[in-house]
Write an enzyme that holds these catalytic residues in place. Structure first.
Site, PDB file in Angstrom:
ATOM      1  N   SER A 128     -22.652   5.925   5.184  1.00 45.32           N
ATOM      2  CA  SER A 128     -23.093   6.438   3.889  1.00 45.32           C
ATOM      3  C   SER A 128     -23.792   7.775   4.023  1.00 45.32           C
ATOM      4  O   SER A 128     -24.445   8.051   5.023  1.00 45.32           O
ATOM      5  CB  SER A 128     -24.031   5.456   3.207  1.00 45.32           C
ATOM      6  OG  SER A 128     -24.485   6.022   1.986  1.00 45.32           O
ATOM      7  N   LYS A 182     -22.306  -2.308   3.662  1.00 43.41           N
ATOM      8  CA  LYS A 182     -22.016  -1.016   3.011  1.00 43.41           C
ATOM      9  C   LYS A 182     -21.579  -1.237   1.559  1.00 43.41           C
ATOM     10  O   LYS A 182     -21.937  -0.476   0.656  1.00 43.41           O
ATOM     11  CB  LYS A 182     -20.938  -0.245   3.794  1.00 43.41           C
ATOM     12  CG  LYS A 182     -20.470   1.062   3.114  1.00 43.41           C
ATOM     13  CD  LYS A 182     -21.624   2.002   2.881  1.00 43.41           C
ATOM     14  CE  LYS A 182     -21.294   3.415   2.439  1.00 43.41           C
ATOM     15  NZ  LYS A 182     -20.311   3.637   1.425  1.00 43.41           N
ATOM     16  N   HIS A 185     -24.604  -1.869  -0.388  1.00 45.48           N
ATOM     17  CA  HIS A 185     -25.268  -0.566  -0.538  1.00 45.48           C
ATOM     18  C   HIS A 185     -24.686   0.170  -1.741  1.00 45.48           C
ATOM     19  O   HIS A 185     -25.410   0.692  -2.584  1.00 45.48           O
ATOM     20  CB  HIS A 185     -25.093   0.269   0.738  1.00 45.48           C
ATOM     21  CG  HIS A 185     -25.405   1.729   0.554  1.00 45.48           C
ATOM     22  ND1 HIS A 185     -24.520   2.603  -0.052  1.00 45.48           N
ATOM     23  CD2 HIS A 185     -26.494   2.464   0.862  1.00 45.48           C
ATOM     24  CE1 HIS A 185     -25.064   3.808  -0.107  1.00 45.48           C
ATOM     25  NE2 HIS A 185     -26.258   3.755   0.439  1.00 45.48           N
ATOM     26  N   ASN A 186     -23.374   0.205  -1.814  1.00 45.77           N
ATOM     27  CA  ASN A 186     -22.739   0.912  -2.926  1.00 45.77           C
ATOM     28  C   ASN A 186     -23.018   0.223  -4.259  1.00 45.77           C
ATOM     29  O   ASN A 186     -23.202   0.893  -5.271  1.00 45.77           O
ATOM     30  CB  ASN A 186     -21.235   1.032  -2.692  1.00 45.77           C
ATOM     31  CG  ASN A 186     -20.900   2.166  -1.741  1.00 45.77           C
ATOM     32  OD1 ASN A 186     -21.691   2.476  -0.852  1.00 45.77           O
ATOM     33  ND2 ASN A 186     -19.748   2.771  -1.903  1.00 45.77           N
ATOM     34  N   GLU A 189     -26.283   1.276  -5.218  1.00 43.48           N
ATOM     35  CA  GLU A 189     -26.130   2.679  -5.635  1.00 43.48           C
ATOM     36  C   GLU A 189     -25.686   2.756  -7.104  1.00 43.48           C
ATOM     37  O   GLU A 189     -26.231   3.531  -7.894  1.00 43.48           O
ATOM     38  CB  GLU A 189     -25.093   3.329  -4.701  1.00 43.48           C
ATOM     39  CG  GLU A 189     -24.607   4.707  -5.057  1.00 43.48           C
ATOM     40  CD  GLU A 189     -23.470   5.152  -4.092  1.00 43.48           C
ATOM     41  OE1 GLU A 189     -23.665   5.108  -2.863  1.00 43.48           O
ATOM     42  OE2 GLU A 189     -22.385   5.516  -4.581  1.00 43.48           O
TER      43      GLU A 189
HETATM   44  C1  6PG Z   1     -21.892   6.744   0.213  1.00 36.48           C
HETATM   45  C2  6PG Z   1     -21.144   6.673  -1.092  1.00 36.48           C
HETATM   46  C3  6PG Z   1     -19.683   6.876  -0.844  1.00 36.48           C
HETATM   47  C4  6PG Z   1     -18.871   7.255  -2.073  1.00 36.48           C
HETATM   48  C5  6PG Z   1     -18.666   6.126  -3.024  1.00 36.48           C
HETATM   49  C6  6PG Z   1     -18.642   6.558  -4.463  1.00 36.48           C
HETATM   50  O1  6PG Z   1     -22.557   5.775   0.524  1.00 36.48           O
HETATM   51  O2  6PG Z   1     -21.792   7.771   0.875  1.00 36.48           O
HETATM   52  O3  6PG Z   1     -21.341   5.443  -1.688  1.00 36.48           O
HETATM   53  O4  6PG Z   1     -19.219   5.752  -0.200  1.00 36.48           O
HETATM   54  O5  6PG Z   1     -19.381   8.376  -2.667  1.00 36.48           O
HETATM   55  O6  6PG Z   1     -17.424   5.579  -2.690  1.00 36.48           O
HETATM   56  O7  6PG Z   1     -18.204   5.491  -5.197  1.00 36.48           O
HETATM   57  P1  6PG Z   1     -17.521   5.581  -6.609  1.00 36.48           P
HETATM   58  O8  6PG Z   1     -16.467   6.643  -6.539  1.00 36.48           O
HETATM   59  O9  6PG Z   1     -16.952   4.219  -6.803  1.00 36.48           O
HETATM   60  O10 6PG Z   1     -18.608   5.929  -7.561  1.00 36.48           O
END
Ligand code: 6PG
Length: 479
Positions: A128, A182, A185-186, A189
């Protein structure tokens, strides 16, 4: 063979990761890409990196010291399987294949089985931090065998972000554990981003602040307990003025949020595990709702509240929103960590939640000062059942809850959608309730389907003869 690490797939993330690796003492990096032109331009643009270039996968394998270690950085999905196939043909037992993409953890479990059956190690590693993180120091969540981590660990530590003096990488658990973490984590996010967006909406449409003023508010918030990468970049987004129109950029960006899948996976997985990740789910649904232009157009004239709630004291409202955001954020993280604990249980991973909090303190998208508090909570109480019940967070929520309730009530009466704020509060109230109306649901289930219920005052399973004389009988089997 001269390289101790290789990178396959040289799009932005792969190139940046390769450059990061090459910039660290002790690494020699072999690079390979399906189309040679991309490898060539990377080498041309970055002569300082001294890459070992490979034109074929055979050359790539030959350039790597044993055990060969290669990180795949290609689009998750079929592309990953194709590269794994190629590498397994030229690699030998003991070699390590790392998938650094955003793979679905069940794919990683499947791939690990297939690759390890050939005597090779397969490591699904969540990475990430976006493009910038890949280049300067991401947070890394590797799964796979502990044995492979002996070789891989030092390499990953050399490129990871550093928080409080510690590299943001740890062995998460076997097979799919890294990609699972991960994924969560997302999910977090998504919730965090949605909560910040709701705070913006309230400040803009209730308090009447301009995007630039909200940017200043967020910059101010970023000096306190909310200090985080996402708050910081949101201020920058809000401050941006569109060159074409002179308007705030946020006003010319189409208000339909996209997604690539990890948020949806988090919610699907949590549903299967029976973990309420309502904040994350609302964030995913909010993006889905935003991306339904026909429905939104058809509904755009539906009546709202007859007299929208007014904000009497602007400064007090801004402070209420800040507190509501912090409380909701605590809930989102608490739910996310619950999902990790449940996943670990289900898939037999020994995941140390405290270490997860630690490696999220730097490099990743959700990095925040607040992660230190989570780390402390798990250090003090490694068997903590729910983050929100840790003393620090209990106190924090207790301090914010009046504001939180006022904001959610205000949003409801003024017709401003705050699905993540509201659902987080409902979750908090549900969790702390001494009695839940689940008893009514059990009564209903027993009534129409003889699904039985348990009693608070006796062991056993019971059924009321609803269509008979309504006496209670002890039931043997529950359905
Ligand atoms: C990270 C982000 C990365 C990416 C996501 C965005 O941890 O660096 O999460 O993995 O930017 O895939 O997700 P979406 O396109 O679904 O918003």
């Amino acid at each position: 063979a001269t390289a101790n690490i290789g990178v396959v797939g040289l799009a932005v993330m792969g190139s940046n990761l390769a450059r990061n690796l090459a910039s660290r003492e002790g690494n020699t990096v072999a690079v390979y890409n399906r189309t040679w032109a991309r490898t060539e331009s990377l080498i041309e643009e970055h002569p300082e990196a001294e890459f070992v270039q490979a034109k074929s996968v055979e050359e790539f394998a030959a350039s790597l010291q044993k055990p060969r270690t290669a990180i795949i950085m290609v689009q998750a999905g079929r592309g990953t399987d194709a590269v794994i196939d190629q590498l397994t043909q030229v690699f030998e037992p003991g070699d390590i294949i790392v998938d650094g993409g955003n793979a679905l953890f069940t794919d990683t479990i499947r791939r690990e089985q297939a690759v390890s059956a050939k005597g090779l190690h397969f490591v699904g590693a969540g990475i990430s931090g976006g493009e910038e993180g890949a280049l300067n120091g991401p947070s890394i969540m590797p799964g796979g065998s502990p044995e492979s981590y002996e070789t891989l660990g030092p390499i990953l530590k050399s490129i990871a972000a550093v928080a409080e003096g510690e590299p943001c990488v740890t062995h998460i658990g076997t097979d799919g554990a890294g990609h699972f973490v991960k994924m969560i984590h997302n999910g977090i996010e998504y919730a965090d981003m949605q909560l910040i967006a709701e705070a913006y909406d309230l400040l803009r449409n209730s308090a009447g602040l301009t995007p630039a003023e909200i940017a200043d508010v967020f910059t101010e918030w970023n000096r306190g307990e909310l200090e985080s990468y996402l708050i910081e970049i949101t201020a920058e987004v809000l401050r941006q003025v569109d060159a074409r129109t002179g308007k705030p950029l946020v006003d010319v960006i189409l208000d339909q949020a996209g997604s690539k899948g990890t948020g949806v996976w988090t919610v699907q997985t949590a549903l299967n595990l029976g973990v309420p990740v309502s904040g994350i789910a609302e964030a995913v649904f909010a993006r889905a709702l935003s991306s339904k232009p026909a429905q939104r157009a058809a509904a755009s004239e539906l009546p709202g509240p007859s007299t929208p709630a007014r904000v009497e004291d602007r400064d007090a409202f801004v402070e209420d929103v800040r507190r509501a955001l912090y409380a909701s954020k605590i809930i989102a993280y608490s739910q996310g960590f619950d999902a990790i604990a449940a996943g670990a249980d289900e898939y037999g991973w020994n995941i140390d939640l405290g270490s997860v909090a630690k490696i999220w303190r730097g490099g990743c998208i959700i990095r925040a000062v607040f992660l230190n508090r989570i780390t402390d909570a798990y250090t003090e109480q490694p068997d903590l059942v729910s983050l929100v019940t840790a003393p620090y967070f209990t106190e924090a929520v207790a301090g914010e809850q009046d504001s939180w309730r006022r904001v959610v009530a205000h949003a409801a009466t003024s017709g401003i959608p705050t699905p993540a704020f509201s659902s987080s509060l409902a979750y908090y109230d549900g969790l702390r309730a001494k009695r839940l109306p689940a008893a009514v649901v059990q009564g209903q289930r027993d009534f129409f389907g003889a699904h039985t219920y348990k009693r608070v005052d006796a062991e056993g399973t019971y059924h009321t003869l609803w269509s008979g004389d309504r006496t209670e009988i002890e039931a043997t089997d529950s359905h």
